[in-house]
Design a protein around this motif. Structure first.
Motif, PDB file in Angstrom:
ATOM      1  N   GLU A 191       0.785  -1.195  -0.068  1.00 26.16           N
ATOM      2  CA  GLU A 191       0.014   0.018  -0.116  1.00 26.16           C
ATOM      3  C   GLU A 191       0.784   1.194  -0.105  1.00 26.16           C
ATOM      4  N   ASN A 212       2.390   1.744  -3.242  1.00 29.64           N
ATOM      5  CA  ASN A 212       1.150   2.129  -4.184  1.00 29.64           C
ATOM      6  C   ASN A 212       1.439   3.471  -4.651  1.00 29.64           C
ATOM      7  N   ASP A 213       2.028   4.398  -3.742  1.00 28.22           N
ATOM      8  CA  ASP A 213       2.153   5.762  -3.804  1.00 28.22           C
ATOM      9  C   ASP A 213       3.555   6.326  -4.271  1.00 28.22           C
ATOM     10  N   PRO A 216       5.791   3.801 -10.392  1.00 29.88           N
ATOM     11  CA  PRO A 216       4.977   2.530 -10.041  1.00 29.88           C
ATOM     12  C   PRO A 216       5.649   1.059 -10.323  1.00 29.88           C
ATOM     13  N   ARG A 236      -2.905  -4.782  -6.776  1.00 30.79           N
ATOM     14  CA  ARG A 236      -3.162  -3.135  -6.878  1.00 30.79           C
ATOM     15  C   ARG A 236      -1.607  -2.550  -7.226  1.00 30.79           C
ATOM     16  N   LEU A 237      -0.847  -3.201  -6.833  1.00 33.61           N
ATOM     17  CA  LEU A 237       0.527  -2.506  -7.329  1.00 33.61           C
ATOM     18  C   LEU A 237       0.928  -2.763  -8.716  1.00 33.61           C
ATOM     19  N   SER A 286      -1.842  -3.120 -11.022  1.00 33.06           N
ATOM     20  CA  SER A 286      -2.615  -2.388 -11.660  1.00 33.06           C
ATOM     21  C   SER A 286      -2.280  -1.076 -11.592  1.00 33.06           C
ATOM     22  N   ARG A 287      -1.555  -0.359 -10.788  1.00 31.78           N
ATOM     23  CA  ARG A 287      -1.133   0.881 -10.944  1.00 31.78           C
ATOM     24  C   ARG A 287       0.085   1.031 -11.960  1.00 31.78           C
ATOM     25  N   GLN A 325      -1.507   1.074 -15.099  1.00 35.42           N
ATOM     26  CA  GLN A 325      -2.442   2.115 -15.590  1.00 35.42           C
ATOM     27  C   GLN A 325      -1.162   3.020 -16.064  1.00 35.42           C
ATOM     28  N   ALA A 326      -0.146   3.085 -15.422  1.00 34.84           N
ATOM     29  CA  ALA A 326       1.034   3.945 -15.737  1.00 34.84           C
ATOM     30  C   ALA A 326       1.755   3.677 -17.086  1.00 34.84           C
TER      31      ALA A 326
END
Length: 183
Positions: free
Chosen positions: A70, A73-74, A78, A127-128, A130-131, A134-135
């Protein structure tokens, strides 16, 4: 919980952690109880199954790995966050040799004491991924389930004495396949 019961529980956990580290996940529950200096009844009162004991031992570390995902994720990049987390989780599985089989089984068995923790861990990795997708820095056709399968494969490889010397190189090859446009 009474003080003596808490002491027994803590001693059982410390004994299990030491035995599982020494003998991987193959240590018997009888050995755990013997090392803790308690009877089998005491062990089963605290941990009715082997999985319940493993889940208690691993929950904090699974939670830490999920929290790390998490936090990553920021990350500004990414792709680098994903690679860092992959390194962390593979290192975790290496330090807990033999944990891959119970983890992979628990994901599929909703009645397993480890199920919820393993599913949460896989979701954090997804989620990692996916990010990064997306990038535009990770393959778009890969799923979180496939990522977890690759983690298991890489962790297994690292545990094999004949293959361990190549594990880092194979990790690099795999991350090059997952990530697109690496610098």
């Amino acid at each position: 919980m009474r003080a003596d019961a808490q002491k027994n529980r803590d001693t059982l956990l410390a004994s299990a952690r030491a035995l599982f580290f020494e003998q991987e996940q193959e240590a018997s529950l009888r050995d755990v109880a013997r090392r803790a200096g308690v009877g089998m009844g005491t062990l089963y009162r605290h941990f009715p199954t082997r999985e319940a004991l493993l889940e208690t031992l691993l929950r904090a570390e699974f939670d830490a790995l999920a929290l790390s995902a998490e936090t990553l994720n920021d990350a500004a990049r990414p792709d680098l966050g994903l690679v860092q987390w992959l390194e962390e989780i593979i290192d975790f599985t290496y330090r807990h040799r033999g944990i891959i089989a119970p983890m992979m089984g628990a994901i599929e068995d909703e009645y397993s004491a480890l199920h919820e923790s393993c599913v949460a861990l896989r979701a954090a990795g997804a989620r990692l991924l996916s990010r990064a997708q997306q990038a535009g820095s990770a393959r778009a056709d890969m799923t979180g389930e496939e990522l977890f399968d690759l983690i298991a494969a890489l962790a297994w490889l690292r545990e094999q004495p004949a293959h361990a010397p190549r594990a880092e190189r194979v990790f690099q090859i795999v991350t090059d396949v997952i990530l697109t446009g690496r610098e």
